[in-house]
Design a protein around this motif. Sequence first.
Motif, short mmCIF file in Angstrom:
data_model
loop_
_atom_site.label_atom_id
_atom_site.label_comp_id
_atom_site.label_asym_id
_atom_site.label_seq_id
_atom_site.Cartn_x
_atom_site.Cartn_y
_atom_site.Cartn_z
N ARG A 27 1.52 15.53 0.90
CA ARG A 27 2.63 14.66 0.53
C ARG A 27 3.76 15.50 -0.08
N PRO A 28 5.01 15.23 0.26
CA PRO A 28 6.11 15.98 -0.36
C PRO A 28 6.08 15.84 -1.87
N GLU A 29 6.37 16.92 -2.57
CA GLU A 29 6.33 16.89 -4.03
C GLU A 29 7.38 15.94 -4.60
N LYS A 30 8.52 15.87 -3.93
CA LYS A 30 9.59 15.01 -4.42
C LYS A 30 10.34 14.44 -3.23
N LEU A 31 10.59 13.15 -3.27
CA LEU A 31 11.36 12.50 -2.21
C LEU A 31 12.79 12.32 -2.71
N GLU A 32 13.68 13.06 -2.14
CA GLU A 32 15.07 12.98 -2.58
C GLU A 32 15.99 13.47 -1.49
N ILE A 33 17.22 13.05 -1.59
CA ILE A 33 18.30 13.58 -0.76
C ILE A 33 19.21 14.33 -1.73
N PRO A 34 19.07 15.64 -1.80
CA PRO A 34 19.78 16.39 -2.84
C PRO A 34 21.28 16.43 -2.59
N ALA A 35 22.01 16.61 -3.68
CA ALA A 35 23.45 16.81 -3.56
C ALA A 35 23.72 18.15 -2.91
N PRO A 36 24.85 18.30 -2.22
CA PRO A 36 25.18 19.58 -1.60
C PRO A 36 25.18 20.71 -2.62
N ALA A 37 24.60 21.84 -2.25
CA ALA A 37 24.56 22.99 -3.14
C ALA A 37 25.70 23.94 -2.79
N VAL B 2 0.82 -1.22 0.00
CA VAL B 2 0.00 0.00 0.00
C VAL B 2 0.85 1.26 0.00
N LEU B 3 2.15 1.11 0.20
CA LEU B 3 3.03 2.27 0.20
C LEU B 3 4.43 1.77 -0.15
N GLU B 4 5.04 2.37 -1.14
CA GLU B 4 6.43 2.07 -1.47
C GLU B 4 7.08 3.34 -1.99
N GLU B 5 8.15 3.75 -1.33
CA GLU B 5 8.78 5.02 -1.63
C GLU B 5 10.29 4.88 -1.56
N GLU B 6 10.96 5.70 -2.37
CA GLU B 6 12.42 5.75 -2.32
C GLU B 6 12.84 7.21 -2.41
N TRP B 7 13.83 7.54 -1.59
CA TRP B 7 14.37 8.89 -1.57
C TRP B 7 15.58 8.89 -2.49
N SER B 8 15.44 9.43 -3.71
CA SER B 8 16.53 9.45 -4.67
C SER B 8 17.78 10.08 -4.03
N PRO B 9 18.95 9.50 -4.24
CA PRO B 9 19.33 8.48 -5.23
C PRO B 9 19.19 7.02 -4.75
N TYR B 10 18.56 6.79 -3.60
CA TYR B 10 18.36 5.43 -3.12
C TYR B 10 17.24 4.76 -3.91
#
Length: 451
Positions: free
Chosen positions: A312-322, A32-40
């Motif tokens: 819900r968050p628009e995008k699930l990610e762990i961004p690269a350092p800016a 019922v729920l499957e999510e990944e935080w890019s880049p994972y």
Amino acid sequence: MSAAALDSFLAALDASDQEIQTLMMVRHGHVVLEEEWSPYRLQDRHLLFSVSKSFTSMGIGLLVEAGLLSLDDKVVSFFDDEELPDKISDNLAAMQIRHLLTMTTGHSQDTMEALSRDRRMVRIFLGLDVDHQPGTVFVYNTGATYTLSAILQKLTGETLLDYLRPRLFEPLGATEATWEISKEGITKGGWGLSLNTDSLAAFGHLLLQRGQWEGQQLIPASWIEAATSKQVPNDNQDNPDWQQGYGFQFWRGRHNTYRGDGAFGQYCLILPEHDTALIVTSASQDMQATLDVVWEHLLPALEGKPGDGTARPEKLEIPAPAGAAPSGDGRTYRFEPNDAGLSAVRLDPDGTGTFTFAVGANYETSVPVGTTQEVVCAPGGWQELTDELQDPPQRLVTNASADGEAFVATFRYLETPYVATLTCRPDGDSLTVDVNFNVSFGPTEFTLRSS
């Protein structure tokens, strides 16, 4: 279930201080729920640490079913004179299989540190002082699980991984499973298992079905019931979800739950009253905090409540350092052997850095000592490559950024929770590198200086 309530739960996890990497929830046999935080990615293997213990429990349950051992068998009965101490104390003589399973061996502290000092880990475990009568004191003890794996190997002639492949992993579709082997050739048992998120969710569903999978009874239902029930009290632990009792390599939790969990936030959490399994892989400094989010936000959703309205968050990610692109002087700096495995660094004027890593004697890999790999870090988004120094090779992403005059290289080892940040500062003819790990069993910070 309310979709809005699940969105609120997801938003709460994303906003927490615990870095969530993948998530899967199975309810009534459906994902019922499957999510990944890019880049994972859900499909990648992930190092599970002590979730491994719950799988070791399944192997022992199969041996009990086959009549190859019983919970009352004495631990010393499985080992020969070369492995046993010259004098067997009364407490060691009294130690049974059930005491290994329930972490009540009688040791006063976890034996893991002592075992890591030598390749003869079984002999070390059996030679340690057993301060208390077995069965009387709960002390979390990874060495006990390793010893269970050693006993299984003695009885079957197979490593724990090979024994479980046709009996558990392959039926579940977990053909990607890998499990680290000790230097004495034994599956580590208490740690070292890697599975992808989907396979761990399948295991969670198996537990909910009391060991049955697609019409086949893989694990005896009676063993699942015993392993996941409170066998011993453990109210000497610090956090509330670690004080609810311990089974056979499973923790009991609040709200009538149980789980396998691993360091830095790996969870296979079972909520029997809701026929739900929740799988989380993460890089967490506070494992209780993650469970608190589950109780605050997921439990109401499972009970049919609508959630708090958080989107819900628009995008699930762990961004690269800016930040600004770094620059370097084009020189190559070399390092003596060190815990980071860093042997050379070149920082170029275009903002790229080339970091050479070498396999050291302390590496947990079958890749030969001295093997090297150059890893390039560049500004912008994550740069993906393969870490060839691991066996099997693993996904890795890198990034380069500037912190004032410093060149900052970030390495995310995507099949583990580990992130390494190397902050490089030229200092005359040398390069100083401040190394920081996000999570670690030892120091998370140390400094290297080129030779």
